[in-house]
Design an enzyme around this catalytic site. Structure first.
Site: not given
Ligand code: AHR
Length: 666
Positions: A48, A243, A374-375
């Site tokens: 990321e 994220c 994602n989440e």
């Molecule tokens: O790994 C950091 C963040 O943690 C990621 O972007 C997210 O998916 C999670 O909450």
């Protein structure tokens, strides 16, 4: 059989030679009962653009805000106005352009002792003695002239590192390029551009890259950082997050189509980690997308890893705005997913396949995995997920789709109730793969090495898509990548491996971290502008990956060692490597005492005369690696004689040990 190995044929008399005495542990590995296959994807990496992971990190561009597209369009640049000089600079906009719409105008009256601009890079520019740096700029002369651009790399106190001159500017935009060789090394160098002559010079896409990049690709990736990944031999590469996929609002979500094609035309947006944490504000953090989806696919291919893109599903980050694309406006989001599959896998004469081919890769990338959001969680997610699944499965039934479960299966809004709801839906919908995340204290990982032992097996595979032990608390700025956290993750990973019939993929998160540019810690790999080191957590991941094996072997630990307060803190898992015919045993001793174990290779008819043993250990759980001591905690290899199918081994306190032993059951 491995070269140099001698086989010890075993007879029944030899079995059971070593006996466990009181206080010892017995580890039995059932070599003749190989179980579930371990997928090549079992241990992967999560990428990321957080902590300067891409811009300022993996993407080797050294100039920040090279195209003057930051909303504060001069951010990263400062004016040089030395005595006797007269002039001013400002940013102009091409009325007709949507992307890369700005350029810098420099109006110079008198050069005096020096007039120009200076860029400080991403917390400085890392420059190495004797290495070449490629400077590029788009320029035009709109008044006066002739003018010359003196390009200078300077160290602290304006120590000159390299210099060259560009001239013959015309009234038409043209690209000018030069290679500069550095006279000395500097971690925080600057790029200075001095204009000589009077007139008006326009500049755009001011760029500086090391010539030595990963695979020597021009405008490519930092070779030392990619090398760290290559050495892990990851099974997959998850990208672009995280994220970052979601964005704080849908406007600034990650849109893969704006990240391909000519890097100059990729649409810059804010990085969602820019001002996410008050304790680590990073207002100069934007996404140039120089590292975009094409480059991620290429990197996956280079690493021999399955590409695993995660796409936005019409939901912004639920920890921020939680903005939703209305159901009747989901079409473009779904189309983006379908087009992405065509971009990755379509023939070179298909609409999106052609774009891939034009970028230099006519062969398909062989995409098999795709994450929907994602989440994400809640009924809003499920109704969107269903739309994506239907559209993608109708057109591309071979693509395996990954469903989300939020940021932690048990502590996010509504806790266990939420995860129960999501799983009830996934069971009904027969989800291919479900992604679970764990950011917990080390003790949680030590207590939960058996987390998946009794998980319902109903057809959906599990992807542990983000996890990392947090020494203080989730994303606390005080978190450390110490040995305690790494050892706890190792214990948890023995549980993932034992349950490889269910858990088919996993990865630590986040991956990279710039020592001066981070927002989130802990992280797997730390770097500055010149150096990189792997944390103890990195070595744990690497050892699991390099010792993946092909099939799970049943393991039993009799009376696992405990801490003084009675907590079992001794863990084991085992796999069989069908190519080398080796049993691979992974043992984590998370107690502060040595543990003597009798290792039994049950059902083995022949075993090698010596085992290859790799130990990762430190007596101090607070120990960490650093730039000064990058291998303070690093694997140490040795060979240990083995006299029978049972042998004794003393596991060090606070250690992770990998035993590879040639072993055949027939
Ligand atoms: O790994 C950091 C963040 O943690 C990621 O972007 C997210 O998916 C999670 O909450």
């Amino acid at each position: 059989m491995k070269t140099g190995w001698t086989i010890l044929a075993l007879c029944s008399v030899m079995l059971g030679l070593a006996t466990a005495s009181p206080g010892q542990t017995r580890i039995s590995v059932q070599v003749d009962q190989p179980g579930a296959a371990i997928r090549p994807t079992m241990w992967g990496v999560f990428f990321e653009d957080i902590n300067f992971g891409a811009d300022g990190g993996l993407y080797a561009e050294l100039v920040k805000n090279r195209s003057f597209e930051f909303p504060d369009s001069i951010m990263g640049w400062s004016r040089i106005l030395q005595s006797g000089s007269e002039g001013y600079i400002y940013v102009e906009k091409y009325p007709e352009k949507q992307t890369n719409a700005h350029f810098l105008r420099m109006k110079v009256g008198k050069t005096g002792r020096g007039f120009g601009i200076s860029n400080g890079g991403f917390r400085g520019m890392g420059i190495r003695e004797g290495k070449d740096y490629r400077f590029r700029v788009r320029a035009r002369l709109t008044a006066g002239g002739p003018m010359t651009l003196r390009v200078e790399l300077a160290g602290r106190g304006r120590r000159p590192l390299a210099e060259t001159k560009l001239d013959r500017f015309t009234s038409q935009w043209q690209e000018y390029t030069a290679v500069l060789r550095a006279k000395s090394t500097e971690e925080k160098a600057r790029l200075n551009l001095f204009v000589e002559g009077s007139g008006t010079l326009d500049l755009d896409m001011v760029s500086l890259f090391p010539v030595d990049t990963w695979k020597d690709r021009e405008g490519g990736l930092r070779a030392d950082l990619v090398q760290m990944l290559a050495e892990m031999k990851p099974g997959f590469l998850r990208f672009p997050g995280g994220c970052i996929v979601e964005g704080r609002t849908l406007d600034v979500r990650y849109q893969w189509k704006t990240t391909i094609g000519d890097p100059a035309d990729r649409k810059l947006i804010v990085n969602r980690w820019n001002t996410e944490f008050n304790h680590r504000l990073t207002p100069d953090y934007y996404q140039s997308f120089g590292l975009g989806f094409y480059e991620y696919f290429l990197l996956s291919e280079d690493l021999g890893a399955e590409p695993m893109p995660i796409i936005n599903c019409g939901m912004a980050c639920q920890f921020n705005t939680g903005e939703l694309a209305p159901m009747d406006e989901l079409g473009p989001y779904v189309q983006d997913a379908l087009d992405l599959i065509e971009f990755a896998n379509g023939p070179a004469d298909s609409g999106w396949g052609r774009k891939r081919a034009e970028m230099g890769h006519p062969e398909p990338f062989g995409l098999k995995l795709l994450g929907i959001g994602n989440e994400q969680w809640g009924p809003q997610y499920i109704e969107r997920y269903k739309v994506f699944v239907k559209a993608i499965q109708d057109k591309y039934p071979d693509i395996q789709l990954i469903a989300g479960t939020g940021s932690d299966a048990t502590i996010f809004p509504n806790g266990q109730q939420e995860i129960d709801y999501l799983w009830s839906q996934y069971r009904r919908l027969k989800a291919d793969i479900v992604d679970e995340h764990f950011y917990r204290r080390p003790d949680w990982f030590l207590d939960n090495a058996h987390f998946y032992d009794n998980y319902e097996r109903d057809g959906s595979e599990i992807f542990v898509g983000e996890y990392g032990a947090q020494s203080i608390g989730v994303a606390s700025p005080d978190n450390r990548n110490n040995w305690h956290t790494a050892l706890a993750e190792a214990a948890f990973m023995t549980g993932l491996e034992r349950n490889a019939d269910l858990v088919t993929m996993s990865c630590y998160a986040p991956l990279f971290c710039h020592v001066d540019g981070w927002q989130w810690r802990p992280d797997l790999i730390w770097f500055d502008n010149l150096r990189v080191f792997g944390t103890p957590n990195y070595y744990v991941q690497k050892l699991f990956s390099l010792n993946r094996g092909d099939r799970v072997l049943p393991v039993a630990v009799a009376e696992p060692a405990t801490t003084p307060d009675g907590k079992p803190r001794f863990y084991a898992s085992s796999v069989y490597d069908e190519t080398s015919n080796e049993m691979i045993l992974k043992v984590v001793n998370a107690t502060g005492e040595p543990v003597r174990a009798i290792i039994q290779t049950r059902g083995a008819k022949t075993v090698g005369l010596q085992a290859n043993v790799t130990v990762l250990a430190s007596d101090d759980l607070n120990d960490e690696n650093s730039f000064e001591a990058p291998r303070k905690i690093a694997p140490v290899e040795s060979r240990v004689p083995v006299r029978s199918a049972e042998f004794r081994y003393d596991f060090r306190p606070y250690s992770m040990t990998i035993v590879r032993l040639m072993c055949q059951s027939q």
